[in-house]
Design a protein around this motif. Structure first.
Motif, mmCIF file in Angstrom:
data_model
loop_
_atom_site.group_PDB
_atom_site.id
_atom_site.type_symbol
_atom_site.label_atom_id
_atom_site.label_comp_id
_atom_site.label_asym_id
_atom_site.label_seq_id
_atom_site.Cartn_x
_atom_site.Cartn_y
_atom_site.Cartn_z
ATOM 1 N N ASP A 151 10.660 -17.499 12.339
ATOM 2 C CA ASP A 151 10.502 -18.315 11.143
ATOM 3 C C ASP A 151 9.717 -19.599 11.441
ATOM 4 O OD1 ASP A 151 12.233 -20.054 12.417
ATOM 5 O OD2 ASP A 151 13.990 -19.387 11.304
ATOM 6 N N GLU A 152 9.478 -20.373 10.397
ATOM 7 C CA GLU A 152 8.630 -21.569 10.505
ATOM 8 C C GLU A 152 9.216 -22.598 11.463
ATOM 9 O OE1 GLU A 152 7.134 -25.369 7.829
ATOM 10 O OE2 GLU A 152 8.050 -23.640 6.801
ATOM 11 N N LEU A 153 10.529 -22.818 11.408
ATOM 12 C CA LEU A 153 11.136 -23.839 12.270
ATOM 13 C C LEU A 153 10.965 -23.466 13.742
ATOM 14 C CD1 LEU A 153 12.692 -26.416 12.788
ATOM 15 C CD2 LEU A 153 14.832 -25.176 12.355
ATOM 16 N N PHE A 154 11.176 -22.201 14.078
ATOM 17 C CA PHE A 154 11.006 -21.780 15.470
ATOM 18 C C PHE A 154 9.573 -22.041 15.932
ATOM 19 C CE2 PHE A 154 9.919 -18.701 18.765
ATOM 20 C CZ PHE A 154 10.938 -18.907 19.682
ATOM 21 N N GLN A 155 8.606 -21.730 15.077
ATOM 22 C CA GLN A 155 7.207 -21.953 15.447
ATOM 23 C C GLN A 155 6.935 -23.441 15.641
ATOM 24 O OE1 GLN A 155 5.454 -19.647 16.386
ATOM 25 N NE2 GLN A 155 6.091 -17.767 15.386
ATOM 26 N N ARG A 156 7.533 -24.295 14.810
ATOM 27 C CA ARG A 156 7.332 -25.742 14.954
ATOM 28 C C ARG A 156 7.945 -26.258 16.256
ATOM 29 N NH1 ARG A 156 7.937 -28.713 9.106
ATOM 30 N NH2 ARG A 156 8.056 -30.518 10.503
ATOM 31 N N LEU A 157 9.151 -25.779 16.566
ATOM 32 C CA LEU A 157 9.808 -26.210 17.806
ATOM 33 C C LEU A 157 9.056 -25.681 19.028
ATOM 34 C CD1 LEU A 157 13.603 -25.748 16.942
ATOM 35 C CD2 LEU A 157 12.228 -27.841 16.847
ATOM 36 N N ARG A 158 8.538 -24.464 18.907
ATOM 37 C CA ARG A 158 7.771 -23.906 20.019
ATOM 38 C C ARG A 158 6.473 -24.694 20.221
ATOM 39 N NH1 ARG A 158 6.855 -17.462 20.818
ATOM 40 N NH2 ARG A 158 5.602 -17.600 18.939
ATOM 41 N N GLY A 159 5.861 -25.127 19.120
ATOM 42 C CA GLY A 159 4.651 -25.943 19.223
ATOM 43 C C GLY A 159 4.926 -27.279 19.894
ATOM 44 N N LEU A 160 6.045 -27.921 19.530
ATOM 45 C CA LEU A 160 6.432 -29.188 20.156
ATOM 46 C C LEU A 160 6.686 -28.978 21.642
ATOM 47 C CD1 LEU A 160 7.359 -32.155 20.182
ATOM 48 C CD2 LEU A 160 9.604 -31.371 19.358
ATOM 49 N N ARG A 161 7.379 -27.900 21.980
ATOM 50 C CA ARG A 161 7.661 -27.597 23.385
ATOM 51 C C ARG A 161 6.356 -27.418 24.171
ATOM 52 N NH1 ARG A 161 10.606 -21.973 24.828
ATOM 53 N NH2 ARG A 161 8.621 -21.234 23.987
ATOM 54 N N HIS A 162 5.410 -26.735 23.570
ATOM 55 C CA HIS A 162 4.131 -26.485 24.238
ATOM 56 C C HIS A 162 3.395 -27.808 24.492
ATOM 57 C CE1 HIS A 162 0.646 -24.083 25.402
ATOM 58 N NE2 HIS A 162 -0.098 -24.954 24.731
ATOM 59 N N THR A 163 3.390 -28.685 23.495
ATOM 60 C CA THR A 163 2.720 -29.990 23.644
ATOM 61 C C THR A 163 3.358 -30.800 24.770
ATOM 62 O OG1 THR A 163 2.182 -30.020 21.284
ATOM 63 C CG2 THR A 163 2.116 -32.128 22.448
ATOM 64 N N LEU A 164 4.676 -30.858 24.801
ATOM 65 C CA LEU A 164 5.386 -31.612 25.849
ATOM 66 C C LEU A 164 5.129 -31.000 27.224
ATOM 67 C CD1 LEU A 164 8.803 -32.170 24.020
ATOM 68 C CD2 LEU A 164 7.109 -33.929 24.564
ATOM 69 N N ALA A 165 5.083 -29.680 27.282
ATOM 70 C CA ALA A 165 4.852 -28.995 28.557
ATOM 71 C C ALA A 165 3.472 -29.327 29.120
ATOM 72 C CB ALA A 165 4.999 -27.486 28.370
ATOM 73 N N GLU A 166 2.467 -29.327 28.249
ATOM 74 C CA GLU A 166 1.110 -29.655 28.698
ATOM 75 C C GLU A 166 1.046 -31.110 29.182
ATOM 76 O OE1 GLU A 166 -1.454 -27.811 29.171
ATOM 77 O OE2 GLU A 166 -0.871 -25.940 28.211
ATOM 78 N N GLN A 167 1.733 -31.999 28.485
ATOM 79 C CA GLN A 167 1.738 -33.415 28.883
ATOM 80 C C GLN A 167 2.394 -33.622 30.241
ATOM 81 O OE1 GLN A 167 3.761 -35.343 25.635
ATOM 82 N NE2 GLN A 167 1.988 -35.256 24.247
ATOM 83 N N GLN A 168 3.462 -32.871 30.503
ATOM 84 C CA GLN A 168 4.224 -33.058 31.733
ATOM 85 C C GLN A 168 3.793 -32.116 32.851
ATOM 86 O OE1 GLN A 168 8.497 -33.116 31.043
ATOM 87 N NE2 GLN A 168 8.194 -33.874 28.970
ATOM 88 N N HIS A 169 2.846 -31.214 32.549
ATOM 89 C CA HIS A 169 2.350 -30.250 33.542
ATOM 90 C C HIS A 169 3.473 -29.371 34.089
ATOM 91 C CE1 HIS A 169 -1.426 -32.407 33.298
ATOM 92 N NE2 HIS A 169 -0.810 -33.529 33.620
ATOM 93 N N VAL A 170 4.319 -28.888 33.194
ATOM 94 C CA VAL A 170 5.354 -27.917 33.562
ATOM 95 C C VAL A 170 5.299 -26.765 32.566
ATOM 96 C CG1 VAL A 170 6.904 -29.627 34.604
ATOM 97 C CG2 VAL A 170 7.155 -29.055 32.164
ATOM 98 N N PRO A 171 5.754 -25.558 32.947
ATOM 99 C CA PRO A 171 5.792 -24.446 31.999
ATOM 100 C C PRO A 171 6.742 -24.758 30.836
ATOM 101 C CG PRO A 171 6.037 -23.652 34.258
ATOM 102 C CD PRO A 171 6.154 -25.145 34.305
ATOM 103 N N PRO A 172 6.443 -24.279 29.627
ATOM 104 C CA PRO A 172 7.287 -24.575 28.459
ATOM 105 C C PRO A 172 8.759 -24.212 28.643
ATOM 106 C CG PRO A 172 5.209 -23.631 27.752
ATOM 107 C CD PRO A 172 5.229 -23.538 29.246
ATOM 108 N N PHE A 173 9.045 -23.074 29.325
ATOM 109 C CA PHE A 173 10.442 -22.649 29.453
ATOM 110 C C PHE A 173 11.251 -23.597 30.330
ATOM 111 C CE2 PHE A 173 8.162 -20.417 32.855
ATOM 112 C CZ PHE A 173 8.964 -20.694 33.962
ATOM 113 N N VAL A 174 10.565 -24.449 31.121
ATOM 114 C CA VAL A 174 11.268 -25.448 31.923
ATOM 115 C C VAL A 174 11.929 -26.477 31.008
ATOM 116 C CG1 VAL A 174 10.895 -27.407 33.496
ATOM 117 C CG2 VAL A 174 9.959 -25.162 34.049
ATOM 118 N N ILE A 175 11.276 -26.771 29.878
ATOM 119 C CA ILE A 175 11.817 -27.748 28.926
ATOM 120 C C ILE A 175 12.980 -27.129 28.157
ATOM 121 C CG2 ILE A 175 11.259 -29.066 26.833
ATOM 122 C CD1 ILE A 175 8.459 -29.467 28.032
#
Length: 593
Positions: free
Chosen positions: A518-542
């Motif tokens: 659903d839309e909320l999952f996609q939004r949370l996944r997008g936020l996770r991806h952005t934070l992961a790129e900023q911190q240079h860690v894989p998304p699942f680490v977050i």
């Protein structure tokens, strides 16, 4: 030590309310100072069995792991949860290794990850001997046994290395795949009392097993990726050539995929793995022989495009799907001719004859798994010595495909094999049946054979797959080594004489794993991806996908509610709570509007 402190760390650091099956028993052994063996399925939570005690011990815990690429993922995930951990392996220069050893001396870290080869070094062993090592955790412990599917000589030196450490640390051996023979060998090698073995069973309730036989594998893979668009997975093949071909084929169909095998340049392989870990590509295509070494929790499917050599190797690789506990799928695309590739690998190996015979027997088990009509999960568990009921989820348990009567086509194939006097293999039989006009056909005057061209309306590949089916189901027998010839069996003779019929189930259709997110999952996944790129860690680490889905269900908007989400500890709340709760509030506000 009692379990109260361990229970507190489980909640505050790792964000879980209760232990998973087996974890409590293993941790009790560790906290009691007893060496032990933990056998748990992939994704069963083995790592917490040493990570939690590591935080309770005064000294350090050394984790022996055979996969260098996996170490960084594990250390990143621990550091993100507020656990001080580091690794020492061949990716580091000597000055950096000295810096990390000095930090370990100061007590800056509680966990140290090393490769088994590192313990072969007398200089490193001496340096390790100066550290207060309380616990030595041996991951992938089946590698110590010559009876296992992935024996590594470097593991044999572990028992000697342990004896040389002044602190005489207790040992915790961990593995996901061990037959009773392998488990006994691990205990003997590492001096573990067999009574201290904790085996939670090998069943994976969230992993659906599927076998697809004698179909166009490229078509099935493309169909599967289309209906499961957006899901992440691994495709395994047996050779580098096939990995390259599959990767190129996916690229032509605009599917984001990358290759991973030992023949690639180190930098290319490293970049491909990083792209997969960071969700920049959907599919990693890799060889069976070269371990992926990943701790990526949101792998939704594993497809074996070619049959692996052993059931242990297959189940371990299949187990890389669904490590987060969400519904996932492991698919074996089986063709009888792929067994010849594994035969070739065994023939060319430097093993002695007895070891080769064991490998041939294991390959036969793999073939039996692919051809059984009984429950697939039950077959695997029985191999590991475990009794079980049918799972009700695998492709055999829920097989409702219609049977097609293919007796006439089967008789054409069997007749052709007889008329060719069992002197040719599958390719030539298929060429004769489809009326091929190549040089070899003409040289051997095979166009004069009565069955020449009687299946000319079908594609040669389709006829070849029918031959595979007739071989797998016992109507034909492939005889010989690298270039086997076909013979009609007694069962095939009955079909030729009209005494029995041949039925084949319709082709298996690719199905979607789960409902569209659903839309909320996609939004949370997008936020996770952005934070992961900023911190240079894989998304699942977050956060894992499972944690994100729990946030979608609970929609927490307070610190207390956010902490109640499984996988959220104090460190995660402090780092990410505000951002994720803001995203949830924004989503809810949009719905109200």
């Amino acid at each position: 030590m009692d379990l109260t402190a361990a229970q507190k760390i489980l909640k505050t650091t790792f964000g879980y309310d209760t232990f998973r099956p087996g974890q409590r028993a293993v941790i009790e052994h560790v906290l009691s100072g007893e060496s032990s063996l933990a056998i748990m399925p992939t994704g069963g939570g083995k790592s917490l069995c040493y990570q939690i005690p590591a935080l309770l011990f005064n000294g350090i815990t050394v984790v022996v792991s055979p996969l260098i690429s996996l170490m960084k993922d594990q250390v990143d995930a621990l550091n993100d949860s507020g656990v001080p951990a580091t690794f020492i392996n061949s990716s580091l220069e000597w000055p950096e290794i000295q810096d990390r050893l000095a930090a370990l001396h100061r007590g800056d870290y509680k966990l140290l990850y090393v490769a088994p080869e590192r313990l072969d070094s007398a200089a490193f062993l001496e340096a390790l001997g100066q550290l207060p090592v309380d616990l030595l955790a041996v991951d992938e412990a089946h590698c110590i046994s010559q009876w296992g599917h992935d024996f590594r000589p470097s593991y044999l030196a572990l028992s000697t290395a342990i004896e040389q450490l002044p602190t005489q640390p207790q040992v915790l051996a961990l593995t996901a795949t061990a037959t009773t023979q392998v488990a006994a060998d691990i205990c003997q090698q590492l001096k573990i009392d067999p009574q201290n073995e904790v085996n939670t069973g090998f069943a994976r309730d969230n992993l659906d097993l599927t076998v697809v036989k004698d179909q166009d594998t490229d078509r099935y893979i493309l169909d599967y990726l289309k209906v499961n668009e957006g899901e992440t997975g691994i495709i395994y093949a047996s050779t580098r050539k096939e990995v390259t071909r599959l990767t190129a084929m996916l690229g032509r169909h605009h599917i984001k995929a990358a290759a991973y095998h030992a023949g690639l340049d180190d930098d290319v392989r490293r970049q491909n793995q990083e792209d997969f870990l960071y969700d920049r590509i959907q599919v990693m295509v890799a060889t069976n022989a070269f371990g992926m070494g990943i701790d990526k929790s949101n792998v939704r499917f594993v497809i074996h495009a070619q049959v692996p050599g052993t059931l242990e190797a297959y189940y371990q690789e299949a187990g890389r799907a669904g490590r987060d506990g969400l519904p996932s799928e492991a698919i074996l695309l089986f063709r009888a001719q792929d067994l010849q590739i594994q035969h070739f690998f065994i023939d060319q190996s430097e093993r002695d004859d007895d070891h080769k015979q064991r490998e041939y027997q294991k390959l036969q088990v793999m073939s039996q798994y692919a051809n059984t009509e009984d429950c697939l999960q039950q077959f695997i568990l029985a191999y590991f010595g475990e009794k079980s009921e049918p799972c009700g989820r695998c492709s055999n348990c829920r097989d409702d495909r219609e049977q097609q009567d293919i007796t006439l086509d089967a008789q054409k194939v069997l007749s052709c094999v007889i008329r060719l006097r069992s002197r040719y293999g599958k390719s030539m039989v298929a060429q004769v049946l489809t009326g091929s006009n190549n040089q070899r056909i003409r040289e051997n005057h095979l166009e004069d054979v009565k069955t020449y061209g009687i299946m000319a309306s079908q594609r040669q590949k389709t006829v070849s797959e029918l031959i595979d089916f007739l071989t797998a189901t016992g109507y034909l027998n492939a005889v010989g080594g690298q270039y086997p010839t076909l013979q009609v069996t007694e069962q095939g003779g009955e079909v030729l004489r009209g005494e029995s019929q041949v039925y084949r189930k319709m082709a298996r259709q690719a199905k979607r794993l789960a409902p569209v997110d659903d839309e909320l999952f996609q939004r949370l996944r997008g936020l996770r991806h952005t934070l992961a790129e900023q911190q240079h860690v894989p998304p699942f680490v977050i956060f894992s996908d499972k944690a994100l889905r729990a946030m979608c269900a609970d929609q927490p908007q307070t610190d207390e509610a956010f902490l109640a989400v499984k996988g959220v500890g104090q460190s995660k709340l402090a780092k990410y709570g505000a951002q994720f709760m803001n995203e949830i509030r924004g989503f809810l506000a949009g719905k109200d509007d």
